[in-house]
Scaffold this motif. Structure first.
Motif, PDB file in Angstrom:
ATOM      1  N   ARG A   1     -77.957 -30.256  22.531  1.00  0.00           N
ATOM      2  CA  ARG A   1     -78.432 -31.540  23.039  1.00  0.00           C
ATOM      3  C   ARG A   1     -78.149 -32.578  21.973  1.00  0.00           C
ATOM      4  N   SER A   2     -77.551 -33.679  22.372  1.00  0.00           N
ATOM      5  CA  SER A   2     -77.296 -34.763  21.440  1.00  0.00           C
ATOM      6  C   SER A   2     -78.588 -35.544  21.227  1.00  0.00           C
ATOM      7  N   VAL A   3     -78.991 -35.738  19.973  1.00  0.00           N
ATOM      8  CA  VAL A   3     -80.230 -36.434  19.648  1.00  0.00           C
ATOM      9  C   VAL A   3     -79.942 -37.887  19.289  1.00  0.00           C
ATOM     10  N   ALA A   4     -78.976 -38.111  18.407  1.00  0.00           N
ATOM     11  CA  ALA A   4     -78.663 -39.471  17.960  1.00  0.00           C
ATOM     12  C   ALA A   4     -77.219 -39.540  17.496  1.00  0.00           C
ATOM     13  N   THR A   5     -76.648 -40.738  17.575  1.00  0.00           N
ATOM     14  CA  THR A   5     -75.280 -40.976  17.124  1.00  0.00           C
ATOM     15  C   THR A   5     -75.242 -42.295  16.369  1.00  0.00           C
ATOM     16  N   LEU A   6     -74.521 -42.309  15.251  1.00  0.00           N
ATOM     17  CA  LEU A   6     -74.322 -43.527  14.476  1.00  0.00           C
ATOM     18  C   LEU A   6     -72.836 -43.664  14.207  1.00  0.00           C
ATOM     19  N   ALA A   7     -72.226 -44.745  14.718  1.00  0.00           N
ATOM     20  CA  ALA A   7     -70.804 -44.982  14.497  1.00  0.00           C
ATOM     21  C   ALA A   7     -70.626 -45.681  13.160  1.00  0.00           C
ATOM     22  N   LEU A   8     -69.861 -45.074  12.276  1.00  0.00           N
ATOM     23  CA  LEU A   8     -69.575 -45.664  10.982  1.00  0.00           C
ATOM     24  C   LEU A   8     -68.301 -46.499  11.029  1.00  0.00           C
ATOM     25  N   SER A   9     -67.336 -46.049  11.794  1.00  0.00           N
ATOM     26  CA  SER A   9     -66.082 -46.759  12.005  1.00  0.00           C
ATOM     27  C   SER A   9     -65.531 -46.266  13.341  1.00  0.00           C
ATOM     28  N   PRO A  10     -64.414 -46.808  13.807  1.00  0.00           N
ATOM     29  CA  PRO A  10     -63.895 -46.331  15.098  1.00  0.00           C
ATOM     30  C   PRO A  10     -63.577 -44.837  15.131  1.00  0.00           C
TER      31      PRO A  10
ATOM     32  N   VAL B   1     -79.813 -27.640  18.463  1.00  0.00           N
ATOM     33  CA  VAL B   1     -79.289 -26.349  18.909  1.00  0.00           C
ATOM     34  C   VAL B   1     -80.437 -25.360  19.020  1.00  0.00           C
ATOM     35  N   GLY B   2     -80.278 -24.383  19.894  1.00  0.00           N
ATOM     36  CA  GLY B   2     -81.286 -23.344  20.048  1.00  0.00           C
ATOM     37  C   GLY B   2     -82.321 -23.687  21.105  1.00  0.00           C
TER      38      GLY B   2
ATOM     39  N   TRP C   1     -82.087 -28.958  14.197  1.00  0.00           N
ATOM     40  CA  TRP C   1     -81.254 -30.150  14.250  1.00  0.00           C
ATOM     41  C   TRP C   1     -80.164 -30.040  13.203  1.00  0.00           C
ATOM     42  N   LEU C   2     -78.946 -30.358  13.595  1.00  0.00           N
ATOM     43  CA  LEU C   2     -77.813 -30.393  12.686  1.00  0.00           C
ATOM     44  C   LEU C   2     -77.316 -31.825  12.603  1.00  0.00           C
ATOM     45  N   VAL C   3     -77.143 -32.325  11.403  1.00  0.00           N
ATOM     46  CA  VAL C   3     -76.558 -33.646  11.190  1.00  0.00           C
ATOM     47  C   VAL C   3     -75.095 -33.401  10.845  1.00  0.00           C
ATOM     48  N   LEU C   4     -74.196 -33.906  11.688  1.00  0.00           N
ATOM     49  CA  LEU C   4     -72.774 -33.636  11.558  1.00  0.00           C
ATOM     50  C   LEU C   4     -72.017 -34.906  11.221  1.00  0.00           C
ATOM     51  N   GLY C   5     -71.052 -34.797  10.339  1.00  0.00           N
ATOM     52  CA  GLY C   5     -70.102 -35.871  10.082  1.00  0.00           C
ATOM     53  C   GLY C   5     -68.867 -35.575  10.912  1.00  0.00           C
TER      54      GLY C   5
ATOM     55  N   THR D   1     -65.070 -36.809  12.245  1.00  0.00           N
ATOM     56  CA  THR D   1     -63.893 -37.667  12.170  1.00  0.00           C
ATOM     57  C   THR D   1     -62.903 -37.178  13.217  1.00  0.00           C
ATOM     58  N   ALA D   2     -61.755 -37.806  13.283  1.00  0.00           N
ATOM     59  CA  ALA D   2     -60.754 -37.397  14.267  1.00  0.00           C
ATOM     60  C   ALA D   2     -60.196 -36.009  13.969  1.00  0.00           C
ATOM     61  N   GLN D   3     -60.193 -35.607  12.694  1.00  0.00           N
ATOM     62  CA  GLN D   3     -59.605 -34.325  12.335  1.00  0.00           C
ATOM     63  C   GLN D   3     -60.618 -33.251  11.939  1.00  0.00           C
ATOM     64  N   HIS D   4     -61.852 -33.618  11.665  1.00  0.00           N
ATOM     65  CA  HIS D   4     -62.757 -32.657  11.049  1.00  0.00           C
ATOM     66  C   HIS D   4     -64.209 -32.905  11.468  1.00  0.00           C
ATOM     67  N   ILE D   5     -64.969 -31.829  11.559  1.00  0.00           N
ATOM     68  CA  ILE D   5     -66.416 -31.898  11.772  1.00  0.00           C
ATOM     69  C   ILE D   5     -67.062 -31.109  10.641  1.00  0.00           C
ATOM     70  N   SER D   6     -68.003 -31.738   9.932  1.00  0.00           N
ATOM     71  CA  SER D   6     -68.674 -31.024   8.840  1.00  0.00           C
ATOM     72  C   SER D   6     -70.181 -31.193   8.963  1.00  0.00           C
ATOM     73  N   THR D   7     -70.912 -30.144   8.589  1.00  0.00           N
ATOM     74  CA  THR D   7     -72.367 -30.171   8.614  1.00  0.00           C
ATOM     75  C   THR D   7     -72.859 -30.866   7.354  1.00  0.00           C
ATOM     76  N   LEU D   8     -73.597 -31.945   7.538  1.00  0.00           N
ATOM     77  CA  LEU D   8     -74.141 -32.691   6.409  1.00  0.00           C
ATOM     78  C   LEU D   8     -75.536 -32.211   6.037  1.00  0.00           C
ATOM     79  N   HIS D   9     -76.326 -31.815   7.061  1.00  0.00           N
ATOM     80  CA  HIS D   9     -77.706 -31.393   6.806  1.00  0.00           C
ATOM     81  C   HIS D   9     -78.201 -30.608   8.019  1.00  0.00           C
ATOM     82  N   SER D  10     -79.125 -29.682   7.797  1.00  0.00           N
ATOM     83  CA  SER D  10     -79.789 -28.995   8.905  1.00  0.00           C
ATOM     84  C   SER D  10     -81.282 -28.991   8.622  1.00  0.00           C
ATOM     85  N   MET D  11     -82.066 -29.082   9.692  1.00  0.00           N
ATOM     86  CA  MET D  11     -83.521 -29.145   9.541  1.00  0.00           C
ATOM     87  C   MET D  11     -84.180 -28.599  10.801  1.00  0.00           C
ATOM     88  N   ALA D  12     -85.463 -28.297  10.689  1.00  0.00           N
ATOM     89  CA  ALA D  12     -86.221 -27.865  11.855  1.00  0.00           C
ATOM     90  C   ALA D  12     -86.305 -29.022  12.842  1.00  0.00           C
ATOM     91  N   ALA D  13     -86.279 -28.708  14.116  1.00  0.00           N
ATOM     92  CA  ALA D  13     -86.304 -29.752  15.142  1.00  0.00           C
ATOM     93  C   ALA D  13     -87.612 -30.521  15.099  1.00  0.00           C
TER      94      ALA D  13
END
Length: 119
Positions: free
Chosen positions: A46-55, A64-65, A72-76, A78-90
């Motif tokens: 489920r998508s919780v929040a989105t913040l656009a930094l650039s196009p 998840v779960g 909750w997973l905070v993901l960075g 980009t067009a070429q890559h997805i990386s996990t920035l932080h994970s926390m309890a929902a």
């Protein structure tokens, strides 16, 4: 002449059937899930929040779960890559989003309404 009329009739029938077929497909399990017969959110995402930094760059928070195993997973993203920035309890509720930035037309309208202070 009858052959031309019959061809025109078949053409109209095919054109009418395209939206009907799409409408029916949308209501079947295959069309509703995007494929493979499983519901779209069966993976527990489920998508919780989105913040656009650039196009091409975003920070996305997803849940998840199920039940007590929600996380909750905070993901960075980009067009070429997805990386996990932080994970926390929902959290109980989704974070409150700040007011959206005004659009260009809103800023332009505000500038037009404000009186000019200088001569």
């Amino acid at each position: 002449m009858a052959s031309g009329f019959t061809s025109l009739l078949w053409f109209v029938a095919v054109i009418v059937m395209i939206p009907v077929a799409l409408w029916l497909l949308k209501r079947t399990p295959l069309g509703a899930s995007g494929g493979f017969g499983a519901p779209a959110n069966a993976a527990g995402l489920r998508s919780v929040a989105t913040l656009a930094l650039s196009p091409s760059q975003r920070i996305i928070t997803i849940e998840v779960g199920h039940g007590a195993q929600r996380q909750w997973l905070v993901l960075g993203v980009t067009a070429q890559h997805i990386s996990t920035l932080h994970s926390m309890a929902a959290q109980g509720e989704a974070p409150v989003a700040s007011a959206p930035a005004p659009t260009f037309s809103q800023l332009l309208g505000k500038l037009r309404r404000e009186p000019q202070g200088r001569a």
